[in-house]
Design a protein around this motif. Structure first.
Motif, PDB file in Angstrom:
ATOM      1  N   ALA A 164      -0.900  -5.748  -6.671  1.00  0.00           N
ATOM      2  CA  ALA A 164      -1.742  -5.380  -5.523  1.00  0.00           C
ATOM      3  C   ALA A 164      -0.889  -5.080  -4.292  1.00  0.00           C
ATOM      4  O   ALA A 164      -1.154  -4.128  -3.562  1.00  0.00           O
ATOM      5  N   GLU A 165       0.135  -5.878  -4.076  1.00  0.00           N
ATOM      6  CA  GLU A 165       1.026  -5.635  -2.934  1.00  0.00           C
ATOM      7  C   GLU A 165       1.773  -4.314  -3.068  1.00  0.00           C
ATOM      8  O   GLU A 165       2.160  -3.709  -2.081  1.00  0.00           O
ATOM      9  N   GLY A 170       0.776  -1.223   0.000  1.00  0.00           N
ATOM     10  CA  GLY A 170       0.000   0.000   0.000  1.00  0.00           C
ATOM     11  C   GLY A 170       0.811   1.278   0.000  1.00  0.00           C
ATOM     12  O   GLY A 170       0.270   2.360   0.120  1.00  0.00           O
ATOM     13  N   ALA A 171       2.121   1.201  -0.141  1.00  0.00           N
ATOM     14  CA  ALA A 171       2.974   2.379  -0.038  1.00  0.00           C
ATOM     15  C   ALA A 171       3.140   3.132  -1.356  1.00  0.00           C
ATOM     16  O   ALA A 171       3.890   4.071  -1.420  1.00  0.00           O
ATOM     17  N   VAL A 223      -7.685  -6.110 -11.113  1.00  0.00           N
ATOM     18  CA  VAL A 223      -8.734  -7.064 -11.449  1.00  0.00           C
ATOM     19  C   VAL A 223      -8.109  -8.106 -12.360  1.00  0.00           C
ATOM     20  O   VAL A 223      -7.556  -7.776 -13.407  1.00  0.00           O
ATOM     21  N   VAL A 224      -8.142  -9.372 -11.927  1.00  0.00           N
ATOM     22  CA  VAL A 224      -7.645 -10.481 -12.740  1.00  0.00           C
ATOM     23  C   VAL A 224      -8.859 -11.113 -13.401  1.00  0.00           C
ATOM     24  O   VAL A 224      -9.809 -11.502 -12.723  1.00  0.00           O
ATOM     25  N   ARG A 225      -8.841 -11.195 -14.712  1.00  0.00           N
ATOM     26  CA  ARG A 225      -9.968 -11.741 -15.464  1.00  0.00           C
ATOM     27  C   ARG A 225      -9.549 -13.023 -16.171  1.00  0.00           C
ATOM     28  O   ARG A 225      -8.418 -13.156 -16.610  1.00  0.00           O
ATOM     29  N   ASP A 226     -10.506 -13.930 -16.285  1.00  0.00           N
ATOM     30  CA  ASP A 226     -10.268 -15.170 -17.027  1.00  0.00           C
ATOM     31  C   ASP A 226     -11.577 -15.605 -17.648  1.00  0.00           C
ATOM     32  O   ASP A 226     -12.643 -15.368 -17.072  1.00  0.00           O
ATOM     33  N   ALA A 281      -5.969 -14.342  -1.361  1.00  0.00           N
ATOM     34  CA  ALA A 281      -7.196 -14.331  -0.568  1.00  0.00           C
ATOM     35  C   ALA A 281      -7.276 -13.119   0.353  1.00  0.00           C
ATOM     36  O   ALA A 281      -8.357 -12.592   0.611  1.00  0.00           O
ATOM     37  N   GLN A 282      -6.149 -12.653   0.871  1.00  0.00           N
ATOM     38  CA  GLN A 282      -6.142 -11.564   1.843  1.00  0.00           C
ATOM     39  C   GLN A 282      -6.043 -10.187   1.213  1.00  0.00           C
ATOM     40  O   GLN A 282      -6.229  -9.185   1.899  1.00  0.00           O
ATOM     41  N   SER A 283      -5.764 -10.100  -0.052  1.00  0.00           N
ATOM     42  CA  SER A 283      -5.568  -8.803  -0.683  1.00  0.00           C
ATOM     43  C   SER A 283      -6.901  -8.080  -0.863  1.00  0.00           C
ATOM     44  O   SER A 283      -7.829  -8.604  -1.467  1.00  0.00           O
ATOM     45  N   CYS A 284      -6.987  -6.875  -0.344  1.00  0.00           N
ATOM     46  CA  CYS A 284      -8.203  -6.074  -0.530  1.00  0.00           C
ATOM     47  C   CYS A 284      -8.154  -5.313  -1.850  1.00  0.00           C
ATOM     48  O   CYS A 284      -9.127  -4.683  -2.231  1.00  0.00           O
TER      49      CYS A 284
END
Length: 90
Positions: free
Chosen positions: A28-29, A3-4, A35-38, A60-63
């Motif tokens: 994301a980190e 988030g930095a 947005v990952v699309r498939d 799973a934990q990434s907002c």
């Protein structure tokens, strides 16, 4: 460092395989909205193809990371795009 990022972007990654999800998780980190699309519904429903439990936890934990099946929805707000190709079975 999560988030930095002083200049966050809206990023789309096409392909929820191993490479696409790792790429999306890294963006994301770094503080970007991803947005990952498939086109394969099972990949999206299963949270992608991540055999590694640590990577599954990061995704799973990434907002800031979302998985979607739609290809066109939300593309108008897109600032960057990454396309991932199949790396074959892992």
């Amino acid at each position: 460092m999560s988030g930095a990022n002083p200049n966050p972007r809206n990023v789309a990654v096409f392909g929820a395989g191993y490479v696409g999800l790792v790429t999306g998780a890294c963006f994301a980190e770094l503080g970007h909205t991803v947005v990952v699309r498939d086109v394969i519904a099972d990949r999206v429903a299963a949270g992608g193809l991540l055999p590694d439990p640590l990577l599954r936890a990061v995704v799973a934990q990434s907002c800031r990371l979302r998985l979607r099946q739609e290809r066109r929805r939300g593309l108008e707000a897109l600032e960057d795009m990454v396309s991932e190709m199949s790396s074959g079975p892992i």
